[in-house]
Motif scaffolding. Structure first.
Motif, PDB file in Angstrom:
ATOM      1  N   HIS A 166       0.789  -1.182  -0.025  1.00  9.06           N
ATOM      2  CA  HIS A 166      -0.089   0.078   0.003  1.00  9.06           C
ATOM      3  C   HIS A 166       1.039   1.088   0.006  1.00  9.06           C
ATOM      4  N   PRO A 181      -5.688   3.854 -10.907  1.00 14.25           N
ATOM      5  CA  PRO A 181      -4.147   3.285 -11.272  1.00 14.25           C
ATOM      6  C   PRO A 181      -3.732   3.894 -12.405  1.00 14.25           C
ATOM      7  N   ASN A 241      -2.840   1.998  -6.744  1.00 15.71           N
ATOM      8  CA  ASN A 241      -2.476   0.612  -6.922  1.00 15.71           C
ATOM      9  C   ASN A 241      -3.444  -0.008  -7.917  1.00 15.71           C
ATOM     10  N   HIS A 242      -4.731  -0.171  -7.050  1.00 16.34           N
ATOM     11  CA  HIS A 242      -5.892  -0.730  -7.941  1.00 16.34           C
ATOM     12  C   HIS A 242      -7.148  -0.044  -7.496  1.00 16.34           C
ATOM     13  N   ASP A 267      -8.293   0.161  -3.711  1.00 14.54           N
ATOM     14  CA  ASP A 267      -7.445   0.688  -2.484  1.00 14.54           C
ATOM     15  C   ASP A 267      -7.956   2.439  -2.715  1.00 14.54           C
ATOM     16  N   SER A 274      -0.422  -4.910 -13.636  1.00 19.29           N
ATOM     17  CA  SER A 274       0.228  -4.232 -12.769  1.00 19.29           C
ATOM     18  C   SER A 274       0.359  -2.484 -13.096  1.00 19.29           C
ATOM     19  N   ASN A 283       1.840   0.303  -8.088  1.00 23.19           N
ATOM     20  CA  ASN A 283       2.020  -0.949  -7.492  1.00 23.19           C
ATOM     21  C   ASN A 283       3.348  -1.842  -7.756  1.00 23.19           C
ATOM     22  N   SER A 297       5.898   0.061  -5.802  1.00 21.64           N
ATOM     23  CA  SER A 297       6.035  -0.361  -4.335  1.00 21.64           C
ATOM     24  C   SER A 297       6.367  -1.776  -4.268  1.00 21.64           C
ATOM     25  N   THR A 347      -2.213  -6.182  -6.648  1.00 22.98           N
ATOM     26  CA  THR A 347      -1.367  -5.977  -5.402  1.00 22.98           C
ATOM     27  C   THR A 347      -1.107  -7.478  -4.732  1.00 22.98           C
TER      28      THR A 347
END
Length: 572
Positions: A62, A92, A98-99, A102, A282, A286, A289, A335
């Motif tokens: 995250h 995203p 991220n997706h 989230d 992705s 993400n 991260s 994620t």
């Protein structure tokens, strides 16, 4: 600005403590068990430029890319950020998300009329609409199938919530009561964070706080360059198989080339497979991260948790691939997978450059998301997290049992089964460690779980069985992979359902059972301390047969001790 080490440590500790305080508020006030029970959220802090200065709370996947979200706020609302504003985003492609599940709440912090920082909370919502209850629509072939897309939005303007926008959000979830409470909890947590940050800035001095924050980032940069100096100079390559696109088998891979040049790293994913049909693609935030998480977890745990740590790292993510997909590729699973594979290839490459720090692989999850109606007619979404996978071994330590997704590094806690039985129409039959699932090694992998639950009403099952089938962990330094996973669904009439790796299916009452895979082992199993093997046999982690076959340790007939003579023969 040059600061002494004590001051640097105190400032970083204060920032990290504020992150934790935000997390405590969220845990105690959120409505959904996904937050109050399992901590599927993370609180972080960025400076006025959108650079992370603390990511101490929650789940690494995250927070590592959190700076992308804050910088999207600064880009889209340049000149329009005022005190008591609160921003919301998730996309995203356009908002540094991220997706889609989230959601990020970003609250600007002002002191003496000047923007000094952002207090943020990124939390995985239990349901955001889309084609499947529970956010994981494994039938998705484009992002529009996955739920509501949010660019950077001003949810609260000058302290006043935008009621029209709030109503829009509530209309786009199957669980409006839960989302309403969870959003209020997120907003409240960032308010506490903002208040604490303002106090810290006032103590440091509003005119000097930015210098303190920059010094903290610079210190983190120096610390990580020291880590890079321990790596062997050169180029190191690794791959991880991606064997499905959520619909059919494929011959895919995540590939990385890690170049160590002086005190800098270049992480290049050239050779990675093109983006796929399913929802495992992705985003840039993400993938970044996941790379940061792999680097930070490979070295010492006391590395500073901020974005300055990775100033010496260049990440290359080829567009149109699994690690940087083009619109409108679906992304909800990213994620977990392919973030898991990104961390694995990073660990494999780093393990070549610094073998004594190598880690065995963690196993992949097999658990589903179940959704249906409660006895009172209300809707529910239940994550079957209690059947979690396991961690891999490293030099000096066995892998963790039943620890959950690799991308959480243990930050996602397993829910309380008794609480779940009160909330959902279920009854748990078992949750126990699987014998002989742990990968053999001098330091063995963690054991997977044998998890079984009765579901008394018809339900939708969003299957997410990446760890089913072939072993999904890997061994290191002569260790071996852990056992594979399996999902078994038996309906009330006795009919057995052949659960797919991915897919959304509706079934009547039945029993859901998952056998989660085990983590990989580290080192030659025949060099494991026999006393440890005996303990594992007594604990039911290793069978007597596997003790002899895998570890070369013979257990006495009564199980009370080691048969030293037979062990010497087996190990010879």
């Amino acid at each position: 600005m040059t600061l002494d080490p004590v001051t640097l440590a105190l400032v970083q500790s204060r920032l990290d403590h504020i992150s934790h305080q935000m997390g405590w508020v969220m845990t105690r006030t959120a409505r959904s068990p996904i937050f109050s029970q399992s901590h599927d959220f993370s609180c972080f802090i960025a400076d006025a430029r959108g650079t992370l200065i603390s990511q101490a709370d929650g789940i690494p996947i995250h927070t590592g890319g959190g700076g992308f979200a804050v910088r999207a706020v600064l880009r889209d609302f340049a000149g329009q950020i005022e005190p008591e504003d609160v921003f919301l985003l998730n996309d995203p492609y356009t908002a540094g998300g991220n997706h889609l599940p989230d959601w990020v709440i970003a609250r600007p912090v002002f002191v003496a009329g000047t923007l000094v920082a952002f207090a943020c909370n990124r939390a995985h919502q239990a349901d955001i609409g889309g084609g499947a209850a529970g956010t994981y629509n494994s039938a998705a072939t484009e992002i529009f199938h996955e739920g509501i897309r949010l660019p950077v939005l001003k949810l609260i303007e000058g302290g006043k919530t935008r009621a029209d926008l709030w109503r829009l959000l509530m209309l786009n979830t199957r669980l409006p009561e839960a989302l309403d409470g969870d959003l209020h909890a997120m907003i409240g947590s960032t308010r506490i964070g903002a208040e604490r940050l303002a106090l810290l800035v006032e103590e440091l001095g509003p005119d000097r706080a930015g210098d303190f924050f920059e010094a903290v980032l610079a210190h983190a940069d120096r610390r990580f360059r020291g880590c890079i100096d321990r790596l062997a100079q050169g180029t190191w390559r690794a791959e991880e198989v991606v064997d499905n696109d959520c619909f059919e088998p494929i011959d895919g891979r995540i590939a990385v080339t890690l170049t160590v040049a002086g005190s800098r790293l270049v992480v290049d994913f050239a050779g990675t497979s093109p983006q796929v049909k399913g929802f495992k693609n992705s985003s840039i935030a993400n993938s970044t991260s996941a790379v940061y998480m792999a680097l930070a977890s490979f070295f010492e745990p006391d590395l500073p948790r901020n974005e300055g740590t990775f100033r010496s790292v260049e990440i290359r993510l080829p567009e149109g691939t699994l690690v940087n997909a083009r619109m409108p590729a679906p992304m909800t699973m990213n994620t977990v997978f392919v973030a898991h594979e990104i961390v694995h290839v990073m660990w494999k490459a780093l393990g070549q450059a610094l073998p004594e720090r190598a880690s065995a692989g963690w196993s992949k999850a097999v658990h589903a998301v179940t959704a249906g109606l409660r006895d009172d007619g209300g809707r529910y979404v239940m994550y079957q997290w209690a059947g979690a996978p396991a961690g891999g071994g490293v030099e000096g330590r066995d892998g963790f049992h039943l620890i959950g997704h690799l991308i959480t590094l243990g930050g996602l806690t397993l829910p309380n089964l008794e609480t779940y039985e009160q909330l959902y129409p279920v009854r748990f039959r078992r949750q126990e460690l699987r014998c002989d699932s742990a990968g053999p090694g001098r330091f063995r992998g963690g054991a997977g779980c044998d998890y079984e639950v009765e579901i008394s009403t018809p339900a939708d099952y969003a299957f997410r069985g990446e760890g089913a089938g072939a072993p999904s962990s890997f061994g290191a330094a002569g260790g071996r992979a852990g056992g594979s996973g399996e999902v078994i669904l038996t309906l009330a009439d006795g009919k057995k359902i052949d659960a797919p790796k991915y897919g959304v299916q509706r079934h009547g009452p039945g029993t859901y059972r998952s056998l989660s895979p085990g983590g990989g082992g580290y080192g030659d199993p025949k060099t494991r301390d026999p006393a440890r093997v005996l303990r594992d046999v007594r604990d039911g982690i290793v069978s007597r047969g596997a003790a002899g076959r895998d570890y070369g340790v013979a257990i006495a007939v009564d199980g009370s001790d080691i048969d030293t003579a037979r062990t010497a023969t087996l190990r010879a």
